[in-house]
Design an enzyme around this catalytic site. Structure first.
Site, PDB file in Angstrom:
ATOM      1  N   HIS A 273       0.825  -1.210   0.000  1.00 57.65           N
ATOM      2  CA  HIS A 273       0.000   0.000   0.000  1.00 57.65           C
ATOM      3  C   HIS A 273       0.861   1.263   0.000  1.00 57.65           C
ATOM      4  O   HIS A 273       0.342   2.361  -0.181  1.00 57.65           O
ATOM      5  CB  HIS A 273      -0.993  -0.009   1.163  1.00 57.65           C
ATOM      6  CG  HIS A 273      -0.411   0.307   2.502  1.00 57.65           C
ATOM      7  ND1 HIS A 273       0.010  -0.662   3.385  1.00 57.65           N
ATOM      8  CD2 HIS A 273      -0.185   1.491   3.132  1.00 57.65           C
ATOM      9  CE1 HIS A 273       0.455  -0.095   4.494  1.00 57.65           C
ATOM     10  NE2 HIS A 273       0.348   1.219   4.361  1.00 57.65           N
ATOM     11  N   ASP A 319       0.322  -7.759   1.627  1.00 59.98           N
ATOM     12  CA  ASP A 319       0.702  -6.346   1.602  1.00 59.98           C
ATOM     13  C   ASP A 319       2.227  -6.154   1.575  1.00 59.98           C
ATOM     14  O   ASP A 319       2.768  -5.373   2.339  1.00 59.98           O
ATOM     15  CB  ASP A 319       0.101  -5.609   2.797  1.00 59.98           C
ATOM     16  CG  ASP A 319       0.222  -4.086   2.660  1.00 59.98           C
ATOM     17  OD1 ASP A 319      -0.075  -3.578   1.570  1.00 59.98           O
ATOM     18  OD2 ASP A 319       0.627  -3.434   3.634  1.00 59.98           O
ATOM     19  N   SER A 399       4.275   2.546   8.105  1.00 61.51           N
ATOM     20  CA  SER A 399       3.877   1.479   7.184  1.00 61.51           C
ATOM     21  C   SER A 399       5.075   0.966   6.390  1.00 61.51           C
ATOM     22  O   SER A 399       5.909   1.743   5.925  1.00 61.51           O
ATOM     23  CB  SER A 399       2.813   1.993   6.214  1.00 61.51           C
ATOM     24  OG  SER A 399       1.568   2.099   6.828  1.00 61.51           O
TER      25      SER A 399
END
Length: 886
Positions: A273, A319, A399
């Site tokens: 992402h 992810d 992230s």
């Protein structure tokens, strides 16, 4: 819990190399690209004949509403979302290239200099993204601040990548100068270098443009600097964690990661992402060592960056994204390649190292065991941070950061979660995509980690971290460079045939930094019905940068008689050298039999539109035949890139029934606005819906993804976009569509602004590949070979029918009998059994099929001879299943 000073397994060199001081982006100390030979300074710094900077044209970007952007960012932070990268910059189209912006100035030596000033008033920093970067040999690109305090360059042909883009790291300030020095011998530069994106930095990033973000002195107060006591035992692992800025906008975290080859290949693991396309990878800056030198104090260094990478694999389920940096990490950065484990056992405790809110590096610790995720599913690990916030959390910007187990190995990368310095105890969790599931991922090299992190197929379950110093110790690195097959012990036709035993001479290249001596190798195969009977071979010494062939006795391979003609033999070669037991592992393949290509459709665009159908769907983009550029000889299809929303399509006449082994091939070149305008290939089966052919492309695939927010009809799709490196071939595999009617169309779309030249398409062909094998034994030659001394094959009408006469083959084994095959006239040869002709060289048949061509094929116990040759002298493939004579 691992205590500070406790032993950790990691690979270190015997001798530690001395680290150089990091170079800063200061005047006359330019940031040089890898491989470039930096000049002393831009030409304008040392050339009095050039106009003063005040006279250079200035391009000013549209005003940026920073207040509105900050309101949007605040809303995102308030939502607690971590699965969207927070942003620090606002990218805008620039569309500046020589000939349309700036100014050229001639120099006394015949060279030219192009300069343009670019500005975005109020920006804390600027990022420049060149959507086209294909400079001529000898050209140099520089970027610098007007006061010459910060200089980047020179960027040269050595910095050109397959995707044709060049992105630069953030530079503090709101104005930059672009300077292109062009050699006298080069042609017009207008289409070779173009600025496509300028990003206005409205919040500091990585300490560039200010110490802290608006309204936030740092990350949340409960976060812990990596150089506090909590990070004392993680001083190696922290050196692998990096700060990412993609497209001059969103920021995340990631980590360098080791491979089983221990080669310090420049891989970075992050979250899908955060970035998941080739365009995003090429635009990303990776910042190293952005951390406070002491616990809670000191200024973090900002100048240790590498910009540009290539997407290797990505998979949304867990992810993850793996990229490879386009240039080496400088030795001065003192990097570390973190280890990993793909064990399915949950870690008993875990640590995270990351950049929350884009802050200097932090560390978090969870004393609790990992459990399966629930918010993102069981393909994630859920980690629970202490409810009292005492050992850190994660925030937006964390992230993609690595999660380590108790043995200092990566077990996943951050996707998202609820933790923060103000979160309730029930929200003190985050979830990380599981490394072990990313290992096999989606089952292909582009969607899993195994191909890249275990290139030799060792099957390793764990790997410890590797210090950058280890890779700087000189050592050989051997790579497969080619092979030669010797089947003189078989039928000596130079091809691997069923039932045959052959020797394999392998050439190795030394791509390392030390000459290889005492080189030996072991060959293995995973192909059923193939056996490596002599798996050992040796090579002479291989100097750095050179290649050598193995010496006798070579590898020996034996094929079972039942191995299919056209099968692929898969080999793995592991090599060793004196002092380097793992000098290299390479995979390579060889076919069983020889390929034969049969044309189905071909058009070089020289005879006009024919059965092609150009369509303009929207705007002013039009497909037409032109002579402005062609692969061969003079004409091609072309669609213009108009700089306004448009869509055009080019339909090829349908192919009624694709044969087995069919491929579509065509040549093209393109010059479009990178990542906004571009083209795709689509196909329709039996008049059904149109399907993207991208997944079927085996060579020359899409190089970009059209931005999802663009107004293009192809938004969000993979495409050919930007500036190609001249003409290139695309190959599309169609095997699974055999027997079906298929139509192809080339589809171009542009968004609402900025133009390029367009897209050229030429030499379109559909053909099929079959395989010719001569099983072990001496196969007959060709009966009545037109190139041989025998009499030609004749058919004469006489009483009782048709008299056929032919010659005995002059080469190969003696025939035991002959067979007659027929094929339709006016079409590619497709042999079908007609009759058994017995053992003589003439026969009388009562009748023959009408409107057919015929050929006589000799046969013996080793197989059938040649099925004739094409007009180009290429041997034709045997009859297909159900068509050969019994």
């Amino acid at each position: 819990m691992r205590l500070p000073g406790s032993p950790v397994n990691r690979i270190r060199p015997l001798v530690r190399l001395v680290l150089a001081l990091a170079a800063s982006l200061a005047a006359f100390a330019p940031c040089s690209a890898a491989g470039a030979s930096p000049a002393a300074a831009p030409r304008s710094f040392r050339e009095a004949a050039l106009a003063p900077l005040s006279a250079v044209p200035r391009w000013t970007a549209p005003a940026v509403d920073v207040a509105a952007l900050r309101l949007e960012d605040a809303a995102l932070r308030a939502s607690g979302a971590k699965d969207r990268p927070p942003r620090a910059g606002f990218p805008m189209k620039a569309a500046l290239r020589p000939g349309t912006a700036g100014a050229w100035e001639p120099l006394p030596d015949g060279e030219r200099v192009w300069r343009v000033r670019v500005a975005s008033p109020g920006a804390l920093w600027l990022v420049l993204g060149f959507g086209a970067f294909r400079p001529a040999e000898g050209a140099q690109l520089w970027v610098y601040s007007p006061d010459r305090a910060r200089v980047l360059g020179p960027f040269t042909r050595d910095d050109e990548r397959d995707h044709g883009r060049l992105w630069l790291p953030p530079v503090a300030g709101d104005e930059l100068v672009i300077e292109l020095e062009w050699p006298a011998a080069a042609a017009d530069a207008a289409s070779l270098v173009a600025l496509g994106t300028l990003s206005h930095g409205y919040e500091p990033w990585g300490g560039i443009g200010g110490e802290a973000k608006s309204g936030e002195p740092d990350a949340g107060a409960c976060n812990i600097d990596v150089n506090c006591p909590a990070g004392a035992a993680w001083q190696d692992e922290k050196r692998g964690v990096v700060h990412l800025l993609s497209g001059g906008s969103g920021y995340c975290s990631g980590s360098l990661i080791a491979t089983t080859a221990r080669d310090c290949r420049q891989f970075v693991l992050t979250a899908a992402h955060c970035l998941n396309s080739s365009g995003e990878a090429s635009s990303t800056t990776y910042q190293f060592n952005f951390e406070k030198p002491a616990c809670g104090s000191g200024t973090a260094p900002t100048n240790q960056t590498v910009t540009g990478s290539t997407l290797r694999a990505t998979w949304s389920t867990s992810d993850f994204t793996l990229v490879e940096l386009n240039q080496p990490v400088p030795e001065a950065f003192n990097a570390f390649y973190n280890g990993w484990t793909r064990s399915t056992a949950p870690a008993t405790e875990a640590w995270g190292i990351h950049h929350p809110a884009g802050a200097p590096k932090k560390i978090s610790h969870s004393p609790s065991p990992l459990v399966d995720g629930t918010s993102y599913g069981p393909d994630h690990w859920r980690v629970f941070w202490p409810a009292d916030h005492s050992e850190g959390v994660t925030e937006g910007g964390s992230s993609g950061s690595p999660l380590f187990d108790q043995a200092s190995r990566i077990v996943g990368q951050l996707h998202g979660g609820g933790s923060s310095c103000t979160a309730s105890p029930s929200s003190m969790w985050d979830e990380y995509g599981k490394f072990d599931l990313s290992w096999s991922g989606g089952g292909t090299a582009s969607s899993r980690l195994s191909n890249w992190l275990d290139p030799g197929g060792t099957g390793a379950v764990v790997l410890d971290g590797i210090d950058d110093d280890y890779c700087r110790v000189p050592r050989p690195r051997l790579e497969y460079a080619g092979s030669a097959l010797d089947d003189t012990a078989g039928n000596a036709d130079g091809v691997a045939d069923p039932g045959e035993t052959f020797a394999l001479r392998v050439t190795e290249r030394n791509a390392g930094t030390l000459g290889a001596t005492g080189v030996s190798g072991t060959l293995s195969t995973s192909t059923p019905l193939a056996t490596v009977t002599d798996p050992a071979a040796q090579w002479p010494d291989i100097p750095v940068g050179q290649q050598r062939e193995s010496v006798a006795p070579h590898f020996t391979v034996q094929l079972d008689p039942a191995i299919p003609c056209g099968a692929t033999l898969s080999f793995r070669l592991a090599t060793a050298a004196l002092g380097s037991p793992d000098a290299g592992t390479s995979d390579f393949t060889l076919p069983v039999g020889a390929p034969s290509i049969t044309p189905v459709f071909a058009d070089d665009v020289e005879a006009g539109a024919g059965g092609w159908v150009p369509q303009t769907i929207e705007g002013s983009a039009v497909f037409s035949i032109v002579t402005t550029s062609a692969y061969s000889p003079t004409h091609s299809w072309f669609v213009n890139d108009p700089g306004a929303r448009a869509e055009a399509r080019l339909l090829m006449q349908p192919v009624p029934a694709l044969p087995a082994g069919a491929q579509l091939r065509f040549w093209h070149r393109f010059d479009t606005e990178a990542d906004y305008d571009g083209g795709v290939l689509e196909y329709s089966v039996a008049g059904g819906p149109w399907t993207d052919a991208g997944p079927r492309v085996t060579a020359g695939g899409y190089n970009s993804t059209i931005r999802s927010g663009a107004s293009s009809a192809l938004a969000g799709r993979g495409a050919w976009s930007g500036l190609s490196a001249g003409w290139g071939q695309v190959v599309v595999e169609l095997g699974s569509l055999a027997g079906q009617a298929v139509q192809f169309r080339w589809r171009f779309a542009a968004d609402g602004s900025v133009s390029g030249q367009g897209w050229w398409i030429d030499d379109v062909a559909v053909d099929s590949t079959s395989w010719i094998c001569h099983p072990l034994g001496l196969v007959p030659g060709e009966a009545s070979d037109p190139r041989g001394p025998g009499a030609p094959f004749t058919i004469v009408r006489e009483a009782g029918g048709y008299r056929l006469a032919w010659s005995t083959p002059t080469a190969g084994g003696a025939p035991a009998s002959y067979r007659l095959y027929r094929t339709a006239l006016g079409a590619p040869v497709d042999a079908t059994c007609e009759a058994d002709l017995g053992t003589g060289t003439n026969a009388l048949l009562a009748g023959l099929s009408a409107q057919q061509g015929f050929l006589v094929v000799a046969r013996n116990s080793a197989g059938e001879g040649s099925y004739g040759r094409s007009s180009g002298g290429v041997e034709r493939p045997p009859a297909g299943p159900g068509k050969s004579c019994p």
